[in-house]
Design a protein around this motif. Structure first.
Motif, PDB file in Angstrom:
ATOM      1  N   VAL A 126       0.838  -1.208   0.000  1.00  0.00           N
ATOM      2  CA  VAL A 126       0.000   0.000   0.000  1.00  0.00           C
ATOM      3  C   VAL A 126       0.871   1.256   0.000  1.00  0.00           C
ATOM      4  CG1 VAL A 126      -1.725   1.298   1.304  1.00  0.00           C
ATOM      5  CG2 VAL A 126      -1.912  -1.192   1.126  1.00  0.00           C
ATOM      6  N   LEU A 127       1.946   1.229   0.807  1.00  0.00           N
ATOM      7  CA  LEU A 127       2.860   2.374   0.843  1.00  0.00           C
ATOM      8  C   LEU A 127       3.522   2.583  -0.508  1.00  0.00           C
ATOM      9  CD1 LEU A 127       4.355   4.581   2.406  1.00  0.00           C
ATOM     10  CD2 LEU A 127       6.028   2.848   3.115  1.00  0.00           C
ATOM     11  N   LEU A 128       3.890   1.498  -1.196  1.00  0.00           N
ATOM     12  CA  LEU A 128       4.490   1.611  -2.528  1.00  0.00           C
ATOM     13  C   LEU A 128       3.527   2.273  -3.503  1.00  0.00           C
ATOM     14  CD1 LEU A 128       6.696   0.919  -4.635  1.00  0.00           C
ATOM     15  CD2 LEU A 128       5.571  -1.312  -4.891  1.00  0.00           C
ATOM     16  N   ALA A 129       2.266   1.889  -3.459  1.00  0.00           N
ATOM     17  CA  ALA A 129       1.274   2.491  -4.353  1.00  0.00           C
ATOM     18  C   ALA A 129       1.144   3.989  -4.092  1.00  0.00           C
ATOM     19  CB  ALA A 129      -0.076   1.795  -4.179  1.00  0.00           C
ATOM     20  N   ASP A 130       1.136   4.368  -2.814  1.00  0.00           N
ATOM     21  CA  ASP A 130       1.040   5.791  -2.483  1.00  0.00           C
ATOM     22  C   ASP A 130       2.270   6.549  -2.983  1.00  0.00           C
ATOM     23  OD1 ASP A 130      -1.372   5.296  -1.277  1.00  0.00           O
ATOM     24  OD2 ASP A 130      -0.529   5.124   0.747  1.00  0.00           O
ATOM     25  N   GLN A 131       3.459   5.983  -2.827  1.00  0.00           N
ATOM     26  CA  GLN A 131       4.680   6.666  -3.259  1.00  0.00           C
ATOM     27  C   GLN A 131       4.735   6.801  -4.779  1.00  0.00           C
ATOM     28  OE1 GLN A 131       7.627   4.159  -1.419  1.00  0.00           O
ATOM     29  NE2 GLN A 131       7.716   5.406   0.454  1.00  0.00           N
ATOM     30  N   LEU A 132       4.294   5.776  -5.498  1.00  0.00           N
ATOM     31  CA  LEU A 132       4.256   5.867  -6.963  1.00  0.00           C
ATOM     32  C   LEU A 132       3.280   6.945  -7.410  1.00  0.00           C
ATOM     33  CD1 LEU A 132       4.314   2.064  -7.912  1.00  0.00           C
ATOM     34  CD2 LEU A 132       6.175   3.709  -8.189  1.00  0.00           C
ATOM     35  N   ASP A 133       2.146   7.026  -6.737  1.00  0.00           N
ATOM     36  CA  ASP A 133       1.162   8.053  -7.089  1.00  0.00           C
ATOM     37  C   ASP A 133       1.721   9.442  -6.818  1.00  0.00           C
ATOM     38  OD1 ASP A 133      -1.517   8.803  -7.946  1.00  0.00           O
ATOM     39  OD2 ASP A 133      -1.854   9.361  -5.853  1.00  0.00           O
ATOM     40  N   ALA A 134       2.423   9.603  -5.685  1.00  0.00           N
ATOM     41  CA  ALA A 134       3.010  10.911  -5.359  1.00  0.00           C
ATOM     42  C   ALA A 134       4.095  11.289  -6.356  1.00  0.00           C
ATOM     43  CB  ALA A 134       3.590  10.861  -3.945  1.00  0.00           C
ATOM     44  N   LEU A 135       4.898  10.288  -6.793  1.00  0.00           N
ATOM     45  CA  LEU A 135       5.938  10.581  -7.776  1.00  0.00           C
ATOM     46  C   LEU A 135       5.337  11.052  -9.094  1.00  0.00           C
ATOM     47  CD1 LEU A 135       8.872  10.490  -8.801  1.00  0.00           C
ATOM     48  CD2 LEU A 135       8.512   8.060  -9.327  1.00  0.00           C
ATOM     49  N   GLU A 136       4.273  10.395  -9.527  1.00  0.00           N
ATOM     50  CA  GLU A 136       3.656  10.780 -10.790  1.00  0.00           C
ATOM     51  C   GLU A 136       3.069  12.190 -10.705  1.00  0.00           C
ATOM     52  OE1 GLU A 136       0.316   9.065 -13.970  1.00  0.00           O
ATOM     53  OE2 GLU A 136       0.965   7.859 -12.230  1.00  0.00           O
ATOM     54  N   ARG A 137       2.467  12.543  -9.569  1.00  0.00           N
ATOM     55  CA  ARG A 137       1.915  13.906  -9.432  1.00  0.00           C
ATOM     56  C   ARG A 137       3.027  14.938  -9.456  1.00  0.00           C
ATOM     57  NH1 ARG A 137      -1.334  11.566  -5.349  1.00  0.00           N
ATOM     58  NH2 ARG A 137       0.043  12.533  -3.790  1.00  0.00           N
ATOM     59  N   GLU A 138       4.137  14.587  -8.819  1.00  0.00           N
ATOM     60  CA  GLU A 138       5.273  15.543  -8.769  1.00  0.00           C
ATOM     61  C   GLU A 138       5.828  15.784 -10.165  1.00  0.00           C
ATOM     62  OE1 GLU A 138       9.594  16.134  -6.504  1.00  0.00           O
ATOM     63  OE2 GLU A 138       8.378  14.324  -6.188  1.00  0.00           O
ATOM     64  N   VAL A 139       5.929  14.727 -10.971  1.00  0.00           N
ATOM     65  CA  VAL A 139       6.467  14.893 -12.327  1.00  0.00           C
ATOM     66  C   VAL A 139       5.505  15.725 -13.176  1.00  0.00           C
ATOM     67  CG1 VAL A 139       7.093  13.669 -14.432  1.00  0.00           C
ATOM     68  CG2 VAL A 139       7.835  12.804 -12.209  1.00  0.00           C
ATOM     69  N   ARG A 140       4.218  15.499 -13.002  1.00  0.00           N
ATOM     70  CA  ARG A 140       3.252  16.229 -13.815  1.00  0.00           C
ATOM     71  C   ARG A 140       3.226  17.713 -13.458  1.00  0.00           C
ATOM     72  NH1 ARG A 140      -0.246  13.183 -16.786  1.00  0.00           N
ATOM     73  NH2 ARG A 140      -0.249  10.919 -16.384  1.00  0.00           N
ATOM     74  N   THR A 141       3.494  18.061 -12.224  1.00  0.00           N
ATOM     75  CA  THR A 141       3.404  19.474 -11.796  1.00  0.00           C
ATOM     76  C   THR A 141       4.758  20.173 -11.841  1.00  0.00           C
ATOM     77  OG1 THR A 141       3.701  18.758  -9.502  1.00  0.00           O
ATOM     78  CG2 THR A 141       1.453  19.007 -10.314  1.00  0.00           C
TER      79      THR A 141
END
Length: 402
Positions: free
Chosen positions: A386-401
C-alpha cells in the motif's frame, strides 16, 4: 487511519476459508487413525512377537511348534518366566540385553535350577557375564548363510542357516558346542548347565523372523532348538515389568532406549500409508501449481467503473498473496505513464539506464530512491505494498506538476 474494514484486511471469514481445507484433512486423518486403532485392538505387532504376522514377527515358527504339540506361552514379566520354567520347558529370551542387572541375576538362578533349555538371542557383553559365564562376545558380523562346522546334532540336521550377528569366544570350555563359524568365531554356542539343562546362544534372531523362516535350514534349526521340550516360554522383556524396577535397573533402561528401533514398532501398513499420503500431497501441489495458459483479452458485456475493476483485481491479488505480481503491475504502469512526461520513448520506459537519468534531471530527489521505488524488490507485507502504491502516485503527481 487503520486497515480495519478495508479490502486488504484479513477478517475471520477469509482466514477460515484459507485454513478449513487443511483442518478438514487433519480431522480426517485423526478419525481414520482412531478407527484403525479400534479395529486393530488386541492385535500384537512387534519384533520377534509370536503373535505377529509382520515380516519381523515370529508367528510362523510359533504355529509350527504348536502343530508339533509344543505349547507356546508368551511371557512379558520375569515372574511369569520363573513360574513356568522347568525340566520340560524351553525359555526363549528375545532381548537379554534389555534386562536389568537384578533381572539377569534372577534369570541365571532360574537357568541353574530349572534343568530345562534356555535360548538367548543376540546376547552381547551387557548380559553374557551374568547369563553365560565364561563366554565373551567379539565384534558382530553381518547375517548370511553359514554351514554348521560342528558335530551338534541339531546343527548337522539343519545344515546351512541364516546366522551371524554376535560372535562368541568360549575360552576353551570343554562343555561348549560351537557351530556356524564366522571369521573363525562361532555364532551358535551350546553350554551345559549344572542341573542337566543347557543354554543356547544365537548370535542373531533372523532365522526366527516370518520373512526368513523358509530360507536355508532356518525352520529346521528353530524347530529343533525351541521344540526339544513340550513347553516353550517365549519371553518378551518389557520396561513395564515390575522386576525391572527392583535393584539397579538403570542399565537395562538405558540399553532399551539405545537399542529400540522406533520404525520397527510401527506396523508396515502405516509406513506405506504415510508414503501414499506424501505422494498424494506432491500430486496435489503439482495440480494446484499448474499453469492455466495465457490470459485472453475479451470485451466486457457491460461497462464497469475503473475503481471497481481496480478493487476486483486487488482482491484477486490479495487472495493469491501475489504482492510481487501486484507491485510489478503498479511499477510497470507508472513507468509507462512517466516516460512520455520526461521525453523518454515508450519502448525505453522500462529501462532504468534511460528512464532514471531523465527523471533525475526533472526532479531534485535522490536517484537511488527513485531506483528502489521504480525497480526495487517486491514488498514483503501488504502494508508495504500500500505504501508503494502511495509513493508511486506521489511521484507521478510531482512529475506532472514540475
Amino acid at each position: 487511519m487503520t486497515s480495519a474494514g478495508t479490502s486488504l484486511s484479513r477478517d475471520p471469514a477469509h482466514v477460515w476459508s484459507r485454513v478449513r481445507g487443511v483442518l478438514f484433512a487433519l480431522a480426517l486423518l485423526i478419525v481414520a487413525g482412531v478407527v484403525l486403532a479400534l479395529m486393530r485392538t488386541g492385535e500384537q505387532h512387534g519384533r520377534l512377537d509370536p503373535r505377529s504376522a509382520d515380516p519381523n514377527g515370529s508367528r510362523a515358527i510359533a504355529e509350527l511348534l504348536k502343530g508339533r504339540g509344543v505349547s507356546v506361552r508368551v511371557a512379558t514379566t520375569l515372574d511369569e518366566v520363573t513360574a513356568a520354567a522347568g525340566p520340560d520347558s524351553t525359555v526363549l529370551v528375545t532381548a537379554p540385553d534389555l534386562l536389568s542387572d537384578n533381572q539377569q541375576t534372577v534369570l541365571r538362578g532360574t537357568i541353574d535350577m530349572s534343568g530345562g533349555r534356555t535360548v538367548l538371542l543376540a546376547a552381547d557383553a551387557g548380559s553374557l557375564g551374568a547369563l553365560a559365564p565364561g563366554v565373551t562376545a567379539d565384534l558382530p558380523a553381518t547375517v548370511r548363510a553359514l554351514q554348521p562346522g560342528c558335530a551338534l546334532p541339531e546343527a548337522r540336521r539343519a545344515g546351512a542357516v541364516s546366522l551371524g550377528g554376535e560372535r562368541y569366544v568360549t575360552a576353551g570350555s570343554a562343555s561348549a558346542d560351537a557351530c556356524y563359524f564366522r571369521d573363525g568365531l562361532p555364532t551358535l554356542v551350546r553350554l551345559k548347565n549344572s542341573a542337566g539343562g543347557d543354554t543356547v546362544l544365537l548370535g542373531a534372531a533372523d532365522l526366527l523372523f516370518n520373512a526368513r523362516l523358509a530360507d536355508e535350514g532356518n525352520a529346521s534349526l528353530a524347530l529343533q532348538l525351541l521344540g526339544s521340550r513340550s513347553h516353550l516360554v517365549w519371553y518378551l522383556p518389557s520396561l513395564t515389568d515390575p522386576s525391572a524396577a527392583d535393584g539397579d535397573g538403570s542399565d537395562g533402561a538405558d540399553r532399551a532406549e539405545e537399542e529400540t528401533d522406533f520404525l520397527s514398532l510401527i506396523p508396515s501398513g502405516w509406513l506405506w500409508g504415510t508414503l501414499q499420503l506424501a505422494v498424494a500431497a506432491v500430486l496435489a501441489a503439482v495440480w494446484r501449481a499448474r499453469r492455466l495458459g495465457p490470459l485472453v483479452t475479451e470485451r466486457l458485456p457491460v461497462a464497469i467503473r475503473a475503481s471497481e475493476a481496480a478493487e476486483g483485481r486487488a482482491r484477486l491479488y490479495f487472495r493469491a498473496d501475489a504482492r510481487d505480481r501486484a507491485a510489478a503491475v503498479l511499477r510497470s504502469a507508472t513507468r509507462a505513464r512517466l516516460a512520455p512526461l520526461v521525453g523518454v520513448p515508450s519502448r525505453e520506459a522500462h529501462s532504468p539506464d534511460v528512464l532514471l537519468p531523465a527523471l533525475s534531471a526533472r526532479l531534485t530527489g535522490d536517484a537511488d530512491g527513485l531506483r528502489d521505488l521504480l525497480f526495487g524488490p517486491a514488498p514483503s507485507r501488504d502494508a508495504a505494498l500500500v505504501l508503494l502504491a502511495d509513493q508511486l502516485d506521489a511521484l507521478e503527481r510531482e512529475v506532472r506538476t514540475s
